[in-house]
Design a protein around this motif. Structure first.
Motif, PDB file in Angstrom:
ATOM      1  N   GLY A 191       7.634  -6.440  10.832  1.00 17.90           N
ATOM      2  CA  GLY A 191       7.962  -6.107   9.446  1.00 17.90           C
ATOM      3  C   GLY A 191       7.311  -4.818   8.990  1.00 17.90           C
ATOM      4  N   TRP A 192       7.394  -4.548   7.719  1.00 20.72           N
ATOM      5  CA  TRP A 192       6.781  -3.363   7.117  1.00 20.72           C
ATOM      6  C   TRP A 192       6.486  -3.670   5.659  1.00 20.72           C
ATOM      7  CZ3 TRP A 192      11.729  -3.818   8.822  1.00 20.72           C
ATOM      8  CH2 TRP A 192      12.748  -3.788   7.879  1.00 20.72           C
ATOM      9  N   ARG A 193       5.685  -2.838   5.070  1.00 17.90           N
ATOM     10  CA  ARG A 193       5.375  -2.911   3.646  1.00 17.90           C
ATOM     11  C   ARG A 193       5.738  -1.582   3.003  1.00 17.90           C
ATOM     12  NH1 ARG A 193      -0.622  -5.696   3.906  1.00 17.90           N
ATOM     13  NH2 ARG A 193       0.152  -7.800   4.304  1.00 17.90           N
ATOM     14  N   ILE A 194       6.127  -1.659   1.771  1.00 26.26           N
ATOM     15  CA  ILE A 194       6.394  -0.450   0.995  1.00 26.26           C
ATOM     16  C   ILE A 194       5.435  -0.464  -0.194  1.00 26.26           C
ATOM     17  CG2 ILE A 194       8.077   0.849  -0.350  1.00 26.26           C
ATOM     18  CD1 ILE A 194      10.242  -0.457   1.438  1.00 26.26           C
ATOM     19  N   ARG A 195       4.607   0.546  -0.266  1.00 26.16           N
ATOM     20  CA  ARG A 195       3.632   0.680  -1.345  1.00 26.16           C
ATOM     21  C   ARG A 195       4.144   1.715  -2.337  1.00 26.16           C
ATOM     22  NH1 ARG A 195      -1.526  -0.796  -1.850  1.00 26.16           N
ATOM     23  NH2 ARG A 195      -1.627  -1.328   0.343  1.00 26.16           N
ATOM     24  N   TYR A 196       4.056   1.371  -3.610  1.00 25.25           N
ATOM     25  CA  TYR A 196       4.465   2.263  -4.687  1.00 25.25           C
ATOM     26  C   TYR A 196       3.213   2.825  -5.341  1.00 25.25           C
ATOM     27  CZ  TYR A 196       8.925  -0.094  -4.062  1.00 25.25           C
ATOM     28  OH  TYR A 196      10.072  -0.596  -3.531  1.00 25.25           O
ATOM     29  N   ASP A 197       3.151   4.132  -5.445  1.00 26.89           N
ATOM     30  CA  ASP A 197       1.991   4.779  -6.040  1.00 26.89           C
ATOM     31  C   ASP A 197       2.455   6.024  -6.786  1.00 26.89           C
ATOM     32  OD1 ASP A 197      -0.650   5.449  -6.659  1.00 26.89           O
ATOM     33  OD2 ASP A 197      -0.940   6.501  -4.753  1.00 26.89           O
ATOM     34  N   GLU A 198       2.360   5.976  -8.098  1.00 28.46           N
ATOM     35  CA  GLU A 198       2.717   7.109  -8.950  1.00 28.46           C
ATOM     36  C   GLU A 198       4.102   7.674  -8.611  1.00 28.46           C
ATOM     37  OE1 GLU A 198      -0.450   9.955  -9.039  1.00 28.46           O
ATOM     38  OE2 GLU A 198      -1.915   8.451  -9.637  1.00 28.46           O
ATOM     39  N   GLY A 199       5.063   6.762  -8.466  1.00 25.19           N
ATOM     40  CA  GLY A 199       6.435   7.193  -8.226  1.00 25.19           C
ATOM     41  C   GLY A 199       6.772   7.476  -6.774  1.00 25.19           C
ATOM     42  N   ARG A 200       5.804   7.405  -5.890  1.00 25.79           N
ATOM     43  CA  ARG A 200       6.060   7.643  -4.457  1.00 25.79           C
ATOM     44  C   ARG A 200       6.073   6.314  -3.714  1.00 25.79           C
ATOM     45  NH1 ARG A 200       1.997  11.965  -5.034  1.00 25.79           N
ATOM     46  NH2 ARG A 200       3.134  13.923  -5.110  1.00 25.79           N
ATOM     47  N   ARG A 201       6.870   6.303  -2.676  1.00 20.98           N
ATOM     48  CA  ARG A 201       6.930   5.131  -1.800  1.00 20.98           C
ATOM     49  C   ARG A 201       6.368   5.508  -0.442  1.00 20.98           C
ATOM     50  NH1 ARG A 201      11.734   5.103  -4.650  1.00 20.98           N
ATOM     51  NH2 ARG A 201      12.135   3.195  -5.804  1.00 20.98           N
ATOM     52  N   THR A 202       5.510   4.643   0.066  1.00 24.70           N
ATOM     53  CA  THR A 202       4.957   4.827   1.400  1.00 24.70           C
ATOM     54  C   THR A 202       5.282   3.588   2.226  1.00 24.70           C
ATOM     55  OG1 THR A 202       3.112   6.068   0.467  1.00 24.70           O
ATOM     56  CG2 THR A 202       2.843   5.256   2.718  1.00 24.70           C
ATOM     57  N   VAL A 203       5.847   3.801   3.401  1.00 23.36           N
ATOM     58  CA  VAL A 203       6.196   2.699   4.286  1.00 23.36           C
ATOM     59  C   VAL A 203       5.121   2.571   5.354  1.00 23.36           C
ATOM     60  CG1 VAL A 203       7.890   1.814   5.930  1.00 23.36           C
ATOM     61  CG2 VAL A 203       8.657   3.055   3.889  1.00 23.36           C
ATOM     62  N   THR A 204       4.628   1.341   5.540  1.00 17.12           N
ATOM     63  CA  THR A 204       3.639   1.046   6.573  1.00 17.12           C
ATOM     64  C   THR A 204       4.193  -0.045   7.470  1.00 17.12           C
ATOM     65  OG1 THR A 204       1.864   1.522   4.997  1.00 17.12           O
ATOM     66  CG2 THR A 204       1.252   0.328   7.003  1.00 17.12           C
ATOM     67  N   ASP A 205       4.295   0.252   8.749  1.00 12.30           N
ATOM     68  CA  ASP A 205       4.762  -0.753   9.706  1.00 12.30           C
ATOM     69  C   ASP A 205       3.678  -1.780   9.973  1.00 12.30           C
ATOM     70  OD1 ASP A 205       7.306   0.323  10.132  1.00 12.30           O
ATOM     71  OD2 ASP A 205       6.555   1.747  11.602  1.00 12.30           O
TER      72      ASP A 205
END
Length: 122
Positions: A52-66
């Motif tokens: 799976g992966w996670r999507i982190r939201y931070d100040e309008g940006r999305r970061t995907v972490t596997d």
């Protein structure tokens, strides 16, 4: 009222180790009971977090972490979704839930009520 019975992950579930056949049999019997009672909506196991992966939201940006993810105790290994008439009925069904990691294991399940449309603002 809908409730989700959440099975917490363990190092074994995160390693992709399947439970013993006896546990599969117990879960099948339990799910068949839920279905006969007309309360089962869905039930499934989840693949390890490495898939799976996670999507982190931070100040309008999305970061995907596997995956995989380190904190096993914070992960979910599976769930059962039921629809019942009361909290008490949900508690009764969850008390009958087979030990999800074998009779001698010390796991934990969590039960959470879902919001219903009537609970939300118009």
């Amino acid at each position: 009222m809908r409730f989700m019975i959440i099975v917490k992950a363990t190092p074994d579930t995160e390693a992709g180790i399947m439970p013993a056949q006896s546990l599969f049999d117990a879960m099948t019997a339990y799910n068949q009971e839920l279905a006969r009672a007309g309360v089962l909506l869905d039930a499934n196991g989840l693949r390890p977090s490495r898939d799976g992966w996670r999507i982190r939201y931070d100040e309008g940006r999305r970061t995907v972490t596997d995956g995989p993810f380190a904190e096993t105790k914070e992960l979910v290994a599976g769930y059962t979704l039921i629809q019942v008439r009361s909290r008490e009925e949900a508690m009764e069904w969850s008390r009958r839930f087979p030990n999800p990691h074998g009779e001698l294991a010390d796991p934990e399940i969590e039960v959470r009520q879902l919001y219903e449309p009537a609970d939300l603002p118009a």
